[in-house]
Design an enzyme around this catalytic site. Structure first.
Site, mmCIF file in Angstrom:
data_model
loop_
_atom_site.group_PDB
_atom_site.id
_atom_site.type_symbol
_atom_site.label_atom_id
_atom_site.label_comp_id
_atom_site.label_asym_id
_atom_site.label_seq_id
_atom_site.Cartn_x
_atom_site.Cartn_y
_atom_site.Cartn_z
ATOM 1 N N ASP A 70 -13.871 27.514 -7.433
ATOM 2 C CA ASP A 70 -13.633 26.405 -6.522
ATOM 3 C C ASP A 70 -13.768 26.888 -5.089
ATOM 4 O O ASP A 70 -13.407 28.031 -4.781
ATOM 5 C CB ASP A 70 -12.246 25.795 -6.724
ATOM 6 C CG ASP A 70 -12.279 24.269 -6.748
ATOM 7 O OD1 ASP A 70 -13.173 23.693 -6.108
ATOM 8 O OD2 ASP A 70 -11.418 23.669 -7.409
ATOM 9 N N HIS B 31 -18.330 23.099 1.146
ATOM 10 C CA HIS B 31 -17.021 22.933 0.521
ATOM 11 C C HIS B 31 -16.939 23.635 -0.834
ATOM 12 O O HIS B 31 -15.844 23.883 -1.329
ATOM 13 C CB HIS B 31 -16.703 21.447 0.364
ATOM 14 C CG HIS B 31 -16.477 20.747 1.669
ATOM 15 N ND1 HIS B 31 -15.230 20.421 2.146
ATOM 16 C CD2 HIS B 31 -17.351 20.334 2.624
ATOM 17 C CE1 HIS B 31 -15.338 19.822 3.318
ATOM 18 N NE2 HIS B 31 -16.614 19.758 3.626
#
Length: 630
Positions: free
Chosen positions: A428, A221
């Site tokens: 991110d 992730h």
């Protein structure tokens, strides 16, 4: 402003709109082992026509996950409570998968244990189950605070100056992974394992060590950094080698996937072919799977009732922005999120254009027991105090900051009321807040998304959709906020519509279905001793298109008169080529089940029974009963 008034009405009323084959000898044996006619077959296995029909049905199924008994494993498990806030993209992404699919989700509890293995404590959740493990107290600090979040987390986000932690943390990290693998042994007979995030990079190797050999996939992730960044992680080569124990490695973006491939090239001289890396263990498939959200669920959140207490909190908060435009930021209080640079940007903007916009910054505390996070919290709060002191007037503050958490229904209303969504992380993996903000907007009067070019979502949303910025440059962020607040309605609608189309076309359910379909291709379906058309290891759905090519070439070969020597030889070459293409992906699955060693040199070894030798004999017997090679 109309959008704030509409949201206040919603908060008050609760109602809104809405390798190759085994060589020439092996090839000849398998060619000889097939019947003369494609439609004829020996043994108890299904006919190819049935298998191919099943595959075609699967290919025409949209948003359909494979029918498998799945085990999902991550460090953290979602609360499965709509009134509680989600704790990150991982929880938001996996909760609907488990609830809808009937999967078992294994993760940590809030309690530490003594490290003694216990049966999995299953709790029913929707169609699925959840098992929360009491991770061992002795290793938890080194595993979680230490190696996972003081070493791996900053390195994966390319923030080397934030790295810390003693060498011994790695041992604790490995020990906890081994503990989780032992707990998963109770469900070793399930069809597949889907492991999530950086806490569990070595878990596949631990599962294999226990003899669990089901298809095992991993999804990262977070970002994956360039080779010069990952080399600062202790034992980085060992970790990457352990990651190749997975059958499928999933990444959020092409950048992350390419960085990982670059690391394999630099440290192991490994290269991928068609997204597959082959090692001594077998093959690992690497692919991008950009995670999405459920836009229909967001529509439901807008229509959902709030609790009386949250209704009052939301109404009070929104009244602070009446008569003014405001931007919203929703982030964990984490140094990767760029909150401090965002606050600095607002200061630049207010200096040039006083009272032009306010900021609502929601930042629930995160990992507060880690020194780097405590220091970052202080830095952010000092920066906010400075901007408010310098640019505030009377009782109005330009920045409203809270560490409170909000339910998804409340957040959706706040997203809708905000004129600008600020998603400006330094790095991110994806950042689902960007997609949530877009999904919550009023189609007739949407806000504008200001997005870091280093967030994974920037690979989905282009410059003609979001306003892409460098999150390290406060002046650039300030310019983008100014542009967003003054953007004409027509342009806002055009940008929003384009992003919303993408969100609706690839949802969280498409993401999980795509991943699990790829993982299912490692699943063993038909044993070799029941399917003599192949006779090499095992087969599964992934190889059916290649088998169709092989079968067509074989049929053409059989239809040629043996007297036509040149044509027969050319057709033989085509069959051999098709077989080799089929055998390469099969070999990975086969080698994980059987060890195709050389024939035993001694009589003692030859007399030792094993599945591999008995099945090979079956194949060779079949070959001797059928047509010889040309």
């Amino acid at each position: 402003m109309a959008r704030i008034h509409d949201t206040l009405e919603t908060a008050t009323s609760g109602a809104t709109e809405r390798d190759e084959s085994g060589g020439q000898t092996a090839f000849d044996r398998h060619l000889n082992g097939v019947p003369l006619e494609h439609g004829q077959h020996e043994g108890a296995g299904p006919s190819p026509a049935v298998l191919l029909s099943d595959l075609e049905d699967g290919l025409h199924t949209v948003n359909q996950q494979p029918n498998m008994k799945l085990v999902v494993i991550s460090n953290r498990v979602a609360p499965f409570d709509p009134d509680k806030p989600q704790t990150g993209g991982l929880a938001a992404g996996l909760e609907p998968v488990v609830e809808r699919s009937g999967a078992l989700w294994v993760g940590s509890s809030d309690t530490r244990g003594d490290g003694i293995d216990q049966p999995l404590p299953l709790v029913k959740t929707g169609a699925g189950d959840v098992a929360r493990l009491d991770l061992p107290e002795a290793d938890y600090h080194g595993y979680y605070r230490g190696f996972s979040n003081s070493t791996l987390w900053p390195a994966l986000h390319s923030l080397l100056q934030r790295m810390s932690g003693p060498e011994g943390d790695y041992d604790s990290y490995r020990n906890v992974n081994a503990f989780i693998a032992r707990a998963a042994f109770d469900v070793r007979d399930r069809d597949a394992f889907w492991v999530h995030d950086y806490h569990l990079l070595p878990l596949a190797a631990e599962l294999h060590r226990l003899g669990i050999d089901r298809p095992t996939g991993f999804f990262l992730h977070t970002p994956w950094p360039a080779p010069d960044m990952i080399e600062r992680v202790p034992h980085h080569c060992e970790l990457m080698k352990l990651m190749l124990e997975y059958d499928l490695l999933g990444f959020q973006t092409n950048r992350d996937l390419n960085n990982f491939l670059a690391c394999l090239q630099v440290y192991f001289a490994l290269q991928s072919k068609d997204g597959i890396v082959t090692t001594e263990r077998g093959q690992t498939h690497l692919q991008k799977f950009p995670i999405g959200i459920d836009p229909k669920q967001f529509a439901a959140h807008l229509a959902a009732d709030l609790s009386p207490a949250e209704e009052e909190t939301l109404s009070s908060l929104l009244r602070k922005f009446e008569g003014a435009k405001f931007a919203i930021g929703v982030d964990r209080l984490d140094y990767t999120k760029g909150i401090d640079k965002r606050v600095e940007a607002l200061g630049h903007l207010l200096a040039a254009s006083p009272s032009s916009i306010s900021l609502l910054q929601i930042a629930p505390s995160s990992r507060a027991d880690i020194d780097e996070y405590q220091k970052y919290k202080e830095d952010v709060e000092n920066a906010i105090s400075h901007v408010n002191a310098k640019h505030g007037m009377d009782e109005r503050r330009p920045i409203h900051y809270t560490n409170d958490s909000f339910s998804q229904a409340a957040l959706t209303r706040l997203y809708r009321a905000a004129h600008v969504g600020l998603v400006t992380p330094l790095r991110d993996g994806m950042n689902l807040v960007a997609k949530e903000y877009v999904a919550a907007q009023d189609p007739k009067d949407p806000g504008v998304l200001v997005l870091s070019k280093f967030a994974g979502a920037a690979e989905d949303f282009g410059e003609d959709e979001a306003l892409l910025i460098d999150p390290n440059n406060p002046e650039e962020i300030a310019d983008a906020i100014s542009k967003a607040t003054n953007m004409p309605l027509e342009e806002r609608v055009k940008r929003w519509r384009s992003m919303m189309d993408k969100i609706e076309s690839y949802t969280i359910h498409d993401w999980s279905a795509d991943y699990l379909r790829e993982l299912d291709k490692s699943r063993i379906n038909v044993p070799a001793d029941q399917f003599h058309h192949l006779g090499l290891g095992w087969t599964n759905e992934a190889q059916m298109p290649l088998y169709q090519n092989y079968a067509a070439a074989l049929t053409a070969y059989n239809e040629i008169d043996p007297a036509a020597g040149a044509l027969k030889e050319a057709a033989y070459t085509d069959v051999k080529s098709a077989f080799e293409a089929l055998a390469v992906p099969l070999k990975h699955t086969q080698d994980r089940i059987w060890d195709f060693a050389a024939p035993p040199a001694s009589q003692d070894a030859a007399s030792t029974p094993n599945l591999q030798s008995s099945t090979r004999s079956t194949m060779e017997d079949t070959a001797r009963r059928t047509v010889p090679s040309p």
